[in-house]
Design a protein around this motif. Structure first.
Motif, PDB file in Angstrom:
ATOM      1  N   ALA A   1       0.832  -1.204   0.000  1.00 47.12           N
ATOM      2  CA  ALA A   1       0.000   0.000   0.000  1.00 47.12           C
ATOM      3  C   ALA A   1       0.868   1.256   0.000  1.00 47.12           C
ATOM      4  CB  ALA A   1      -0.944  -0.007   1.201  1.00 47.12           C
ATOM      5  N   VAL A   2       1.953   1.227   0.762  1.00 44.86           N
ATOM      6  CA  VAL A   2       2.883   2.362   0.783  1.00 44.86           C
ATOM      7  C   VAL A   2       3.556   2.531  -0.569  1.00 44.86           C
ATOM      8  CG1 VAL A   2       5.008   3.240   1.816  1.00 44.86           C
ATOM      9  CG2 VAL A   2       3.251   2.231   3.273  1.00 44.86           C
ATOM     10  N   THR A   3       4.004   1.428  -1.166  1.00 48.22           N
ATOM     11  CA  THR A   3       4.649   1.525  -2.478  1.00 48.22           C
ATOM     12  C   THR A   3       3.675   2.018  -3.547  1.00 48.22           C
ATOM     13  OG1 THR A   3       4.195  -0.826  -2.916  1.00 48.22           O
ATOM     14  CG2 THR A   3       6.319  -0.262  -1.921  1.00 48.22           C
ATOM     15  N   THR A   4       2.401   1.661  -3.406  1.00 54.21           N
ATOM     16  CA  THR A   4       1.398   2.166  -4.349  1.00 54.21           C
ATOM     17  C   THR A   4       1.253   3.676  -4.220  1.00 54.21           C
ATOM     18  OG1 THR A   4       0.205   0.062  -4.219  1.00 54.21           O
ATOM     19  CG2 THR A   4      -0.983   1.945  -5.117  1.00 54.21           C
ATOM     20  N   MET A   5       1.288   4.181  -3.004  1.00 56.81           N
ATOM     21  CA  MET A   5       1.247   5.632  -2.808  1.00 56.81           C
ATOM     22  C   MET A   5       2.487   6.299  -3.398  1.00 56.81           C
ATOM     23  SD  MET A   5      -0.207   5.789   1.110  1.00 56.81           S
ATOM     24  CE  MET A   5       0.051   7.562   1.172  1.00 56.81           C
ATOM     25  N   LEU A   6       3.650   5.681  -3.234  1.00 60.73           N
ATOM     26  CA  LEU A   6       4.883   6.243  -3.790  1.00 60.73           C
ATOM     27  C   LEU A   6       4.861   6.239  -5.314  1.00 60.73           C
ATOM     28  CD1 LEU A   6       7.568   4.629  -1.433  1.00 60.73           C
ATOM     29  CD2 LEU A   6       6.703   6.982  -1.392  1.00 60.73           C
ATOM     30  N   ALA A   7       4.141   5.297  -5.911  1.00 59.10           N
ATOM     31  CA  ALA A   7       4.059   5.221  -7.369  1.00 59.10           C
ATOM     32  C   ALA A   7       3.064   6.208  -7.956  1.00 59.10           C
ATOM     33  CB  ALA A   7       3.685   3.804  -7.799  1.00 59.10           C
ATOM     34  N   ARG A   8       2.267   6.865  -7.107  1.00 61.42           N
ATOM     35  CA  ARG A   8       1.277   7.857  -7.552  1.00 61.42           C
ATOM     36  C   ARG A   8       0.342   7.272  -8.614  1.00 61.42           C
ATOM     37  NH1 ARG A   8       5.194  13.114  -8.522  1.00 61.42           N
ATOM     38  NH2 ARG A   8       6.216  13.095  -6.489  1.00 61.42           N
ATOM     39  N   VAL A   9      -0.311   6.212  -8.226  1.00 63.63           N
ATOM     40  CA  VAL A   9      -1.225   5.528  -9.124  1.00 63.63           C
ATOM     41  C   VAL A   9      -2.451   6.395  -9.375  1.00 63.63           C
ATOM     42  CG1 VAL A   9      -2.610   3.448  -9.431  1.00 63.63           C
ATOM     43  CG2 VAL A   9      -0.389   3.312  -8.314  1.00 63.63           C
ATOM     44  N   ALA A  10      -2.962   6.358 -10.600  1.00 61.91           N
ATOM     45  CA  ALA A  10      -4.134   7.149 -10.966  1.00 61.91           C
ATOM     46  C   ALA A  10      -5.348   6.731 -10.149  1.00 61.91           C
ATOM     47  CB  ALA A  10      -4.418   6.993 -12.460  1.00 61.91           C
ATOM     48  N   GLY A  11      -6.215   7.697  -9.868  1.00 60.41           N
ATOM     49  CA  GLY A  11      -7.393   7.425  -9.049  1.00 60.41           C
ATOM     50  C   GLY A  11      -8.327   6.403  -9.651  1.00 60.41           C
ATOM     51  N   LEU A  12      -8.469   6.413 -10.971  1.00 60.50           N
ATOM     52  CA  LEU A  12      -9.349   5.442 -11.624  1.00 60.50           C
ATOM     53  C   LEU A  12      -8.874   4.017 -11.387  1.00 60.50           C
ATOM     54  CD1 LEU A  12     -11.683   4.768 -13.553  1.00 60.50           C
ATOM     55  CD2 LEU A  12     -10.079   5.051 -15.450  1.00 60.50           C
ATOM     56  N   VAL A  13      -7.556   3.798 -11.438  1.00 60.32           N
ATOM     57  CA  VAL A  13      -7.010   2.451 -11.220  1.00 60.32           C
ATOM     58  C   VAL A  13      -7.281   1.999  -9.788  1.00 60.32           C
ATOM     59  CG1 VAL A  13      -4.893   1.082 -11.225  1.00 60.32           C
ATOM     60  CG2 VAL A  13      -5.246   2.828 -12.968  1.00 60.32           C
ATOM     61  N   LEU A  14      -7.128   2.911  -8.827  1.00 60.35           N
ATOM     62  CA  LEU A  14      -7.404   2.551  -7.436  1.00 60.35           C
ATOM     63  C   LEU A  14      -8.885   2.251  -7.233  1.00 60.35           C
ATOM     64  CD1 LEU A  14      -5.155   5.124  -5.533  1.00 60.35           C
ATOM     65  CD2 LEU A  14      -4.711   2.698  -5.964  1.00 60.35           C
ATOM     66  N   PHE A  15      -9.733   3.003  -7.909  1.00 56.99           N
ATOM     67  CA  PHE A  15     -11.179   2.748  -7.806  1.00 56.99           C
ATOM     68  C   PHE A  15     -11.514   1.361  -8.366  1.00 56.99           C
ATOM     69  CE2 PHE A  15     -15.310   2.831  -9.990  1.00 56.99           C
ATOM     70  CZ  PHE A  15     -16.146   3.003  -8.893  1.00 56.99           C
ATOM     71  N   LEU A  16     -10.951   1.032  -9.526  1.00 61.25           N
ATOM     72  CA  LEU A  16     -11.183  -0.289 -10.109  1.00 61.25           C
ATOM     73  C   LEU A  16     -10.614  -1.392  -9.227  1.00 61.25           C
ATOM     74  CD1 LEU A  16     -10.442   0.455 -13.869  1.00 61.25           C
ATOM     75  CD2 LEU A  16     -12.668   0.224 -12.759  1.00 61.25           C
ATOM     76  N   PHE A  17      -9.481  -1.088  -8.567  1.00 57.98           N
ATOM     77  CA  PHE A  17      -8.916  -2.059  -7.621  1.00 57.98           C
ATOM     78  C   PHE A  17      -9.896  -2.338  -6.488  1.00 57.98           C
ATOM     79  CE2 PHE A  17      -6.953  -1.973  -3.371  1.00 57.98           C
ATOM     80  CZ  PHE A  17      -6.445  -3.263  -3.334  1.00 57.98           C
ATOM     81  N   GLY A  18     -10.465  -1.278  -5.911  1.00 60.73           N
ATOM     82  CA  GLY A  18     -11.428  -1.461  -4.824  1.00 60.73           C
ATOM     83  C   GLY A  18     -12.649  -2.248  -5.263  1.00 60.73           C
ATOM     84  N   VAL A  19     -13.173  -1.914  -6.441  1.00 60.51           N
ATOM     85  CA  VAL A  19     -14.338  -2.638  -6.958  1.00 60.51           C
ATOM     86  C   VAL A  19     -13.986  -4.097  -7.220  1.00 60.51           C
ATOM     87  CG1 VAL A  19     -15.944  -2.794  -8.899  1.00 60.51           C
ATOM     88  CG2 VAL A  19     -15.375  -0.564  -7.939  1.00 60.51           C
ATOM     89  N   GLY A  20     -12.785  -4.332  -7.773  1.00 65.84           N
ATOM     90  CA  GLY A  20     -12.379  -5.705  -8.073  1.00 65.84           C
ATOM     91  C   GLY A  20     -12.210  -6.558  -6.831  1.00 65.84           C
TER      92      GLY A  20
END
Length: 277
Positions: free
Chosen positions: A72-91
Motif C-alpha cells: 500500500a505504501v509503495t502504491t502511494m509512492l508510485a502515484r497511481v491514478a485514481g481510476l485504477v485505485l477505484f477499479l482495484f477497490g471494486v475488483g
C-alpha cells in the motif's frame, strides 16, 4: 432533488471519455518522476516476484497484513491514478467482499471472517504489487528488464508494444464513439431519469464500438509491424551487439538496494511478529 441532479452531473462528468483516457495514460506514462520509477527494472521485477507469488502460499494473517501495508505504501509512492485505485477497490469487493455479505445473510457467523480476510488480503496484496510495478515501469524499462533475465526478445517486445498501443487504442476508441454519436440520437438528460437513460445509452454505444475498435486497431498495428520489418527489427532481435546497447542503460544504485533491503526487512519483522503471536 437539486442535490441528486448535481450528483448525477458530477458522475457523468467523471465518466467522460477524456477523463478515462487521461487516467489510463497517466498511469502508464505519467509516473516517470516517482520514487518507484527511478528504481532499476531488474530490482523491481525481483520485488514483484516475491510479493506477487509468496502471499498465495501463506495463510498467516499478521504476515499478510504486513505485506499489504508495505505494498500500500509503495502504491502511494508510485502515484497511481485514481481510476485504477477505484477499479482495484471494486475488483477486490467483487472477488471477496460479496462472499462475506452472502455468508452473513445466509446464516453464517463471525467464524467466516478469518478465512475471507485471508483471501481478501492475498488478492489485495498481489493486486497492489502489480499496480505498483506496472505504474512505475515504462514500456522500455519493462522490456529491458525482462530481456536481461533471459526472456525472449519477441515476448518482451510484445509486452512493451502492448503498452505503446494504449494511446492508439484510446484515440481510436474516441473516434469510433464520436462516429456513433454523430449518427445516433442520444436521449435528453435534463432530468435524473433522463441522465440514467443517457448513461445506459453510453454503455450500449461502448459495447457496439468494440468490434470497429478492434478492426481499426488491427489495421494500424499491421502498418506498425511493416515499419518495424523495414527498419530491420528481426535482425536487431537476434544481434548480441544491439542487445548489449539496449541493456547498457540499466544500472543498480544504492536506492535500489535500499528499497529491497527495507522491503525484506519489513517482511522479516512481520514474520517475527507472526511467530511471537
Amino acid at each position: 432533488m437539486r442535490m441528486l441532479d448535481k450528483l448525477s452531473e458530477n458522475i457523468l462528468d467523471k465518466l467522460s471519455i477524456d477523463f478515462l483516457r487521461n487516467q489510463v495514460l497517466k498511469n502508464a506514462y505519467g509516473n516517470d518522476d516517482t520514487v518507484i520509477a527511478a528504481l532499476d527494472a531488474r530490482m523491481l521485477l525481483v520485488w514483484y516476484l516475491f510479493f506477487g507469488l509468496v502471499p498465495w502460499f501463506v495463510n498467516d494473517i499478521p504476515f499478510l497484513i504486513g505485506c499489504f501495508l508495505l505494498v500500500a505504501v509503495t502504491t502511494m509512492l508510485a502515484r497511481v491514478a485514481g481510476l485504477v485505485l477505484f477499479l482495484f477497490g471494486v475488483g477486490v469487493f467483487a472477488q471477496t467482499g460479496y462472499l462475506l455479505l452472502v455468508t452473513l445473510l445466509f446464516g453464517g457467523d463471525a467464524s467466516a471472517i478469518a478465512p475471507l480476510l485471508v483471501l481478501t488480503l492475498k488478492v489485495a496484496t498481489v493486486s497492489l504489487a502489480s499496480i505498483t510495478i506496472f505504474s512505475g515501469l515504462d514500456p522500455d524499462k519493462l522490456a529491458n528488464g525482462l530481456m536481461w533475465y533471459g526472456c525472449p526478445e519477441r515476448l518482451s517486445f510484445s509486452i512493451s508494444y502492448a503498452y505503446r498501443m494504449l494511446p492508439m487504442l484510446m484515440e481510436e476508441f474516441q473516434n469510433v464513439l464520436l462516429s456513433y454519436r454523430l449518427r445516433g440520437n442520444a436521449p435528453a438528460h435534463d432530468t435524473l431519469s433522463g441522465k440514467i437513460r443517457y448513461l445506459i445509452y453510453q454503455v450500449k454505444v461502448i459495447m457496439h464500438a468494440f468490434y470497429p475498435l478492434m478492426l481499426n486497431t488491427a489495421k494500424r498495428s499491421r502498418t506498425t509491424v511493416e515499419v518495424l520489418e523495414i527498419k530491420g527489427y528481426r535482425y536487431a532481435a537476434v544481434n548480441q551487439e544491439v542487445k548489449k546497447m539496449k541493456l547498457a542503460s540499466m544500472k543498480v544504485t544504492n536506492n535500489d538496494l535500499l528499497f529491497l533491503s527495507v522491503s525484506f526487512l519489513w517482511v522479516a519483522v512481520t514474520v517475527l511478529i507472526s511467530t511471537l503471536i
